[in-house]
Design a protein around this motif. Structure first.
Motif, mmCIF file in Angstrom:
data_model
loop_
_atom_site.group_PDB
_atom_site.id
_atom_site.type_symbol
_atom_site.label_atom_id
_atom_site.label_comp_id
_atom_site.label_asym_id
_atom_site.label_seq_id
_atom_site.Cartn_x
_atom_site.Cartn_y
_atom_site.Cartn_z
ATOM 1 N N ALA A 1 58.864 97.203 13.323
ATOM 2 C CA ALA A 1 58.869 97.832 14.641
ATOM 3 C C ALA A 1 57.456 98.146 15.106
ATOM 4 C CB ALA A 1 59.723 99.096 14.613
ATOM 5 N N LYS A 2 56.599 98.576 14.176
ATOM 6 C CA LYS A 2 55.206 98.876 14.540
ATOM 7 C C LYS A 2 54.480 97.606 14.958
ATOM 8 C CE LYS A 2 54.645 103.012 11.656
ATOM 9 N NZ LYS A 2 53.914 103.603 10.501
ATOM 10 N N LEU A 3 54.740 96.520 14.215
ATOM 11 C CA LEU A 3 54.092 95.256 14.559
ATOM 12 C C LEU A 3 54.538 94.745 15.921
ATOM 13 C CD1 LEU A 3 54.336 93.430 11.102
ATOM 14 C CD2 LEU A 3 52.263 94.305 12.179
ATOM 15 N N MET A 4 55.821 94.952 16.229
ATOM 16 C CA MET A 4 56.379 94.452 17.490
ATOM 17 C C MET A 4 56.224 95.445 18.626
ATOM 18 S SD MET A 4 59.861 92.538 16.154
ATOM 19 C CE MET A 4 60.029 91.675 17.713
ATOM 20 N N LYS A 5 55.728 96.676 18.256
ATOM 21 C CA LYS A 5 55.536 97.738 19.258
ATOM 22 C C LYS A 5 56.829 98.084 19.980
ATOM 23 C CE LYS A 5 50.613 96.789 20.067
ATOM 24 N NZ LYS A 5 50.461 95.907 18.903
ATOM 25 N N VAL A 6 57.892 98.261 19.197
ATOM 26 C CA VAL A 6 59.183 98.686 19.739
ATOM 27 C C VAL A 6 59.693 99.849 18.901
ATOM 28 C CG1 VAL A 6 59.763 96.383 20.600
ATOM 29 C CG2 VAL A 6 60.491 97.048 18.303
ATOM 30 N N ASP A 7 60.692 100.538 19.429
ATOM 31 C CA ASP A 7 61.324 101.638 18.699
ATOM 32 C C ASP A 7 62.123 101.050 17.544
ATOM 33 O OD1 ASP A 7 62.813 103.801 17.787
ATOM 34 O OD2 ASP A 7 62.937 104.694 19.785
ATOM 35 N N VAL A 8 61.983 101.608 16.353
ATOM 36 C CA VAL A 8 62.700 101.112 15.184
ATOM 37 C C VAL A 8 64.206 101.178 15.386
ATOM 38 C CG1 VAL A 8 62.778 103.341 14.000
ATOM 39 C CG2 VAL A 8 62.804 101.212 12.670
ATOM 40 N N LYS A 9 64.652 102.078 16.266
ATOM 41 C CA LYS A 9 66.082 102.206 16.539
ATOM 42 C C LYS A 9 66.656 100.908 17.105
ATOM 43 C CE LYS A 9 69.394 104.963 19.196
ATOM 44 N NZ LYS A 9 69.555 106.064 20.188
ATOM 45 N N VAL A 10 65.861 100.214 17.914
ATOM 46 C CA VAL A 10 66.311 98.948 18.498
ATOM 47 C C VAL A 10 66.607 97.930 17.408
ATOM 48 C CG1 VAL A 10 65.634 97.015 19.986
ATOM 49 C CG2 VAL A 10 65.031 99.365 20.626
ATOM 50 N N LEU A 11 65.708 97.827 16.420
ATOM 51 C CA LEU A 11 65.899 96.865 15.339
ATOM 52 C C LEU A 11 67.058 97.262 14.440
ATOM 53 C CD1 LEU A 11 62.185 96.161 14.336
ATOM 54 C CD2 LEU A 11 63.653 94.891 15.911
#
Length: 382
Positions: free
Chosen positions: A274-284
């Motif tokens: 999630a950090k690498l993709m710059k998204v909220d981990v909740k989405v993944l």
């Protein structure tokens, strides 16, 4: 007005009685017809403009993809003197008319063969025109098929010749337009691939009688029937080789580690991703849980909302198939059911009825499953 509409009107004028083209007695009707025709013409022009814009957009996307893959937009410029030598080389290799000469090896016979099929000689077209099943037509000899086609269209040969007269010049013009960009692209490639001395030697050879003979024929020979035939004959052994080695290839491929899915990642790995993709981990996590079956039970959600769990995928598939068939029928008369034999039409309609029945059965079964689930599940809190 489209070319096809002009052709239809010309045909109508030839066979309709003279009074059919007399002045109309009711002016309002004439105004309506004119308005509809203008709207149709406008719609056709708008549709053509949209089609051209869509085509250009798709081509631009392909160009961008190729530039990204091969990095052609990042290549350093070629020295002018080197490029000038390469341009002399490609001018010899692609002289005016060379593309047309190459394609002429194909459409000289191939194009006329295709016209023969479309013009009424094929079993399918004869079946469409007569209503006789194509299997029965296939049993006829060629002289009989030719005689039938000539009865249905006595001017078939003249029509084919006319198409060749109209289409061939257009193809020639398009090919001439392609030669300049082709020479330009080849010059860039040759300038990077060969040294100045190599290009000079090539140009010297191309200036000789033997070199001139080679440059005038080398491209056309790529489409020579003998070359094409040998290439086609080489295909079965190539496919057979892959088929024979399929078990070994499959074994080697299975030995490779499989790619990871979200379901294979731990929470810590998901957090890093999630950090690498710059998204909220909740989405993944939600995406991972959806594929592993840990998401919210949709049956329970249906029970809580008292909404029927209707899945219209089967109906949508039937509707999509019907829409595709309608679209195909507007292009190819073979898809028009009015041109099918009674036996063929019945088989298709029986299959469609079975699909529809299965769709209804699936809906009934799903509604029963939902009702049973509601009985087992505790009532939801408001």
């Amino acid at each position: 007005m489209s070319t096809w509409k002009h052709m239809l009107l010309a045909g109508a004028a030839a066979i309709a009685p003279a009074h059919a083209f007399a002045a109309p007695t009711e002016a309002p009707l004439a105004e309506v017809v004119a308005t509809e025709d203008a709207q149709t013409e406008y719609s056709s022009e708008a549709a053509m403009a949209d089609a051209k814009a869509k085509m250009q957009k798709e081509i631009d996307q392909v160009i961008a993809l190729i530039e990204k893959i091969y990095g052609t937009d990042k290549l350093p410029p070629v020295a002018p003197a080197q490029l000038a030598l390469a341009q002399q080389t490609t001018a010899a290799l692609v002289p005016p008319g060379s593309l047309e000469k190459m394609i002429d090896n194909l459409y000289g016979k191939l194009f006329k063969g295709i016209l023969g099929e479309m013009g009424g000689m094929s079993d399918l077209m004869l079946s469409i025109k007569t209503g006789v099943e194509s299997e029965k037509i296939a049993l006829l000899d060629e002289p009989s098929k030719t005689a039938i086609a000539d009865m249905l269209d006595p001017y078939r040969q003249q029509r084919e010749d006319q198409v060749m007269t109209v289409i061939k010049p257009l193809i020639s013009e398009a090919l001439r337009d392609m030669e300049a960009p082709m020479r330009s692209g080849m010059a860039q490639a040759y300038a990077r691939k060969f040294t100045a001395q190599q290009l000079t030697d090539m140009n010297g050879f191309f200036a000789t009688p033997a070199g001139g003979a080679y440059t005038s024929e080398w491209m056309a020979l790529q489409a020579d029937p003998q070359v094409m035939l040998t290439m086609i004959k080489a295909v079965p052994p190539l496919i057979t080789k892959f088929m024979d080695r399929a078990p070994a290839i499959e074994k080697d491929m299975k030995e490779l580690p499989k790619e990871k899915q979200l379901s294979d990642l731990s929470d810590a790995e998901l957090t890093k991703l999630a950090k690498l993709m710059k998204v909220d981990v909740k989405v993944l996590k939600e995406q991972r849980d959806m594929w592993t079956g840990d998401a919210v039970d949709t049956t329970a959600v249906d029970a809580a909302t008292d909404e029927p769990a209707y899945d219209a995928s089967a109906d949508a598939a039937v509707e999509a198939a019907e829409a595709a068939a309608d679209a195909a029928a507007s292009i190819d008369p073979a898809f028009d059911r009015n041109n099918w034999s009674a036996a063929d039409r019945k088989r298709v309609e029986d299959a469609e009825a079975a699909i529809e029945a299965a769709s209804v059965g699936a809906v009934d079964a799903e509604e029963t499953a939902v009702a049973n689930a509601r009985k087992r599940l505790p009532p939801s809190a408001d």
